[in-house]
Design a protein around this motif. Sequence first.
Motif, mmCIF file in Angstrom:
data_model
loop_
_atom_site.group_PDB
_atom_site.id
_atom_site.type_symbol
_atom_site.label_atom_id
_atom_site.label_comp_id
_atom_site.label_asym_id
_atom_site.label_seq_id
_atom_site.Cartn_x
_atom_site.Cartn_y
_atom_site.Cartn_z
ATOM 1 N N THR A 1 61.440 47.319 64.233
ATOM 2 C CA THR A 1 60.763 48.012 63.118
ATOM 3 C C THR A 1 59.819 47.069 62.356
ATOM 4 O O THR A 1 59.991 45.848 62.394
ATOM 5 N N GLU B 1 60.875 40.542 60.654
ATOM 6 C CA GLU B 1 61.271 39.248 60.078
ATOM 7 C C GLU B 1 60.566 39.012 58.738
ATOM 8 O O GLU B 1 60.961 38.138 57.968
ATOM 9 N N SER C 1 52.592 47.545 65.634
ATOM 10 C CA SER C 1 51.207 47.557 66.095
ATOM 11 C C SER C 1 51.118 48.007 67.553
ATOM 12 O O SER C 1 52.067 47.854 68.325
ATOM 13 N N LEU D 1 52.912 53.788 66.760
ATOM 14 C CA LEU D 1 51.977 52.658 66.664
ATOM 15 C C LEU D 1 50.919 52.871 65.571
ATOM 16 O O LEU D 1 51.170 53.565 64.608
ATOM 17 N N CYS E 1 50.625 53.603 58.499
ATOM 18 C CA CYS E 1 50.013 53.844 59.812
ATOM 19 C C CYS E 1 49.198 55.130 59.803
ATOM 20 O O CYS E 1 48.262 55.269 60.567
ATOM 21 N N GLU F 1 42.144 49.318 63.069
ATOM 22 C CA GLU F 1 43.054 49.607 61.967
ATOM 23 C C GLU F 1 43.020 48.401 61.020
ATOM 24 O O GLU F 1 43.293 47.279 61.448
HETATM 25 N N1 LIG Z 1 53.178 55.043 63.923
HETATM 26 C C1 LIG Z 1 54.085 54.682 63.050
HETATM 27 O O1 LIG Z 1 55.048 55.383 62.815
HETATM 28 C C2 LIG Z 1 53.955 53.390 62.312
HETATM 29 C C3 LIG Z 1 54.664 53.216 61.148
HETATM 30 C C4 LIG Z 1 54.535 52.013 60.464
HETATM 31 C C5 LIG Z 1 53.728 50.995 60.976
HETATM 32 N N2 LIG Z 1 53.043 51.196 62.103
HETATM 33 C C6 LIG Z 1 52.154 50.145 62.613
HETATM 34 O O2 LIG Z 1 52.757 48.868 62.459
HETATM 35 C C7 LIG Z 1 51.755 47.854 62.313
HETATM 36 C C8 LIG Z 1 52.089 46.930 61.158
HETATM 37 O O3 LIG Z 1 53.350 46.418 61.260
HETATM 38 P P1 LIG Z 1 53.628 44.928 61.774
HETATM 39 O O4 LIG Z 1 52.525 44.015 61.385
HETATM 40 O O5 LIG Z 1 55.017 44.605 61.373
HETATM 41 O O6 LIG Z 1 53.503 45.145 63.337
HETATM 42 P P2 LIG Z 1 53.916 44.144 64.499
HETATM 43 O O7 LIG Z 1 53.647 44.893 65.738
HETATM 44 O O8 LIG Z 1 53.343 42.807 64.351
HETATM 45 O O9 LIG Z 1 55.484 43.969 64.283
HETATM 46 C C9 LIG Z 1 56.355 45.079 64.347
HETATM 47 C C10 LIG Z 1 57.669 44.623 64.891
HETATM 48 O O10 LIG Z 1 57.471 44.221 66.245
HETATM 49 C C11 LIG Z 1 58.035 42.950 66.449
HETATM 50 N N3 LIG Z 1 57.302 42.317 67.539
HETATM 51 C C12 LIG Z 1 56.175 41.573 67.469
HETATM 52 N N4 LIG Z 1 55.828 41.147 68.707
HETATM 53 C C13 LIG Z 1 56.750 41.634 69.572
HETATM 54 C C14 LIG Z 1 56.947 41.521 70.978
HETATM 55 N N5 LIG Z 1 56.126 40.829 71.750
HETATM 56 N N6 LIG Z 1 58.009 42.157 71.527
HETATM 57 C C15 LIG Z 1 58.859 42.871 70.750
HETATM 58 N N7 LIG Z 1 58.739 42.980 69.424
HETATM 59 C C16 LIG Z 1 57.685 42.390 68.826
HETATM 60 C C17 LIG Z 1 57.951 42.265 65.098
HETATM 61 O O11 LIG Z 1 58.867 41.215 65.009
HETATM 62 C C18 LIG Z 1 58.267 43.428 64.165
HETATM 63 O O12 LIG Z 1 59.664 43.615 64.059
HETATM 64 C C19 LIG Z 1 50.487 48.621 62.089
HETATM 65 O O13 LIG Z 1 49.700 48.605 63.261
HETATM 66 C C20 LIG Z 1 50.944 50.039 61.783
HETATM 67 O O14 LIG Z 1 50.023 51.042 62.050
HETATM 68 C C21 LIG Z 1 53.159 52.378 62.793
#
Ligand SMILES: NC(=O)c1ccc[n+]([C@@H]2O[C@H](COP(=O)([O-])OP(=O)(O)OC[C@H]3O[C@@H](n4cnc5c(N)ncnc54)[C@H](O)[C@@H]3O)[C@@H](O)[C@H]2O)c1
Length: 478
Positions: free
Chosen positions: A144, A173, A224, A246, A279, A380
């Motif tokens: 998440t 984190e 993301s 995403l 998002c 985004e």
């Molecule tokens: N569609 C939705 O429901 C929704 C809701 C909220 C946020 N978002 C999206 O989330 C993004 C922002 O959040 P963020 O910066 O925390 O995103 P992020 O993708 O950087 O991180 C999200 C989660 O993924 C984990 N992560 C990162 N790299 C990974 C990998 N290689 N393998 C597995 N896990 C990994 C992170 O530790 C974190 O827990 C934005 O793009 C936003 O649009 C989408």
Amino acid sequence: MQDYLKFYINGEWVDPVEPRTLDVENPATEEPFARISLGSKADVDKAVKAAQDAFPSFSQTSVEFRAELLEKIAAGIQARAGDMAKAISDEMGAPMWLANAAQVPAGMGHYMTAAKILREYEFEEQRGSTLIRKEPIGVCGFITPWNWPQNQIACKVAPAIATGCTMVLKPSEIAPLDAMIVAEIFHEAGVPPGVFNLVNGDGPGVGAYLSQHPGVDMMSFTGSTRAGVLVQQAAAPTVKRVALELGGKSPNIVLPDADLNQAVAGGVMQMMTNTGQSCNAPSRMLVQRDKQDEAMAIAKATAEQVKIGAGADAPKGAMGPISNANQWNKVQDLIQKGIDEGATLVTGGLGRPEGFNKGYFAKPTVFANVTNDMTIAREEIFGPVLCILPYDTEEDAIRIANDTVYGLSGYVQSSDLDHARKVANQIRAGNVHLNGAGPDFANGAFGGYKQSGIGREWGDYGFEEFLEVKAVLGHSPA
Ligand SMILES: NC(=O)c1ccc[n+]([C@@H]2O[C@H](COP(=O)([O-])OP(=O)(O)OC[C@H]3O[C@@H](n4cnc5c(N)ncnc54)[C@H](O)[C@@H]3O)[C@@H](O)[C@H]2O)c1
């Protein structure tokens, strides 16, 4: 500095296998205020094993047992709503008014909705001589993000508990502390050992390993598009189900017959909610070309009224800081790109707002004369930056709205509801909001078309992600 160094595995708070810590920073002060542990593969193995061991009995529990569990969890969150709001505010910057009014209740609502749906849900259906049974998929891995941390966790954990799955959560984190409070609430509510496990860690370490783990039957990821693709790739060799929530670049079509003042002011305020870190934020506002000047004036006046603040001191309605330094830098880079590529900066811009010399605060920013090929219209931004794009005809507006790799949400404004409905039907997105309609957790379904994701959360659609379908042939005499 507070230490939150343990993980919740098999109903106990346990030390990580290898000690390694990460500071959690308050984005309003740029000061670290807590420490968590970063997990390793060995911690994930322990958590997955606990979830595997708990599955045979938890999957057989009664609907009533699980519905009551969900209600106890909701009551537990209610009882600790103040702690939860404070944790969210400190870790990701939502001012206390927003944490209390939206961040905590959004999460709690999913547990109550899941309990209600569960009591009415048809897990079995007779079709001729065949019985269709919906069975829990097994061990689920959850990853998440930090922007609506409790909401994102609840969107996964509530339906997973409802359907009888067991799970391992790796929260963001950047915002891990509210997840640790929710683990305490699950424990007190009587969630059986091994049903819910929490391992903190980063994406490449814990997240990637959880995604590829052969003991995990299903991955549900929110974050993301970049990381979502990596999760799906890691999950592919074990052919597990993958649900992805995403990013987005959602269009907000202001039709010529809309009340311009209301539509533009409402769109600006919605864009700035949670500092633009949603998002489904309405980040591309489409306005008829000959109304753009008027829309710019309304947007400027509205954005310039947005108050800025943090924590408990922020006035109601104030916008908090961006959640972390990387994201602040990304937002600044994209604002610079907007200027460089020739968009009109209506208000806001680079740097911190006046009066702030510390913290990841950003200016409520509006660009106009944005064309859909500009970087700020395509990527985004995930910050308080609205793009106004002029259009010539309704067909043109719909084409621009759909000209994106994303398809999470869309918004349509019109004084004629039937007109708005017709336009909504042509938008390629999982959610379309007409005339400012808010989210509908109980009856809606949340998820994206195209690169905004795979699958749906919320309500009974959310249940289906966690269910396998079994056909028992010859179940009844033909
Ligand atoms: N569609 C939705 O429901 C929704 C809701 C909220 C946020 N978002 C999206 O989330 C993004 C922002 O959040 P963020 O910066 O925390 O995103 P992020 O993708 O950087 O991180 C999200 C989660 O993924 C984990 N992560 C990162 N790299 C990974 C990998 N290689 N393998 C597995 N896990 C990994 C992170 O530790 C974190 O827990 C934005 O793009 C936003 O649009 C989408």
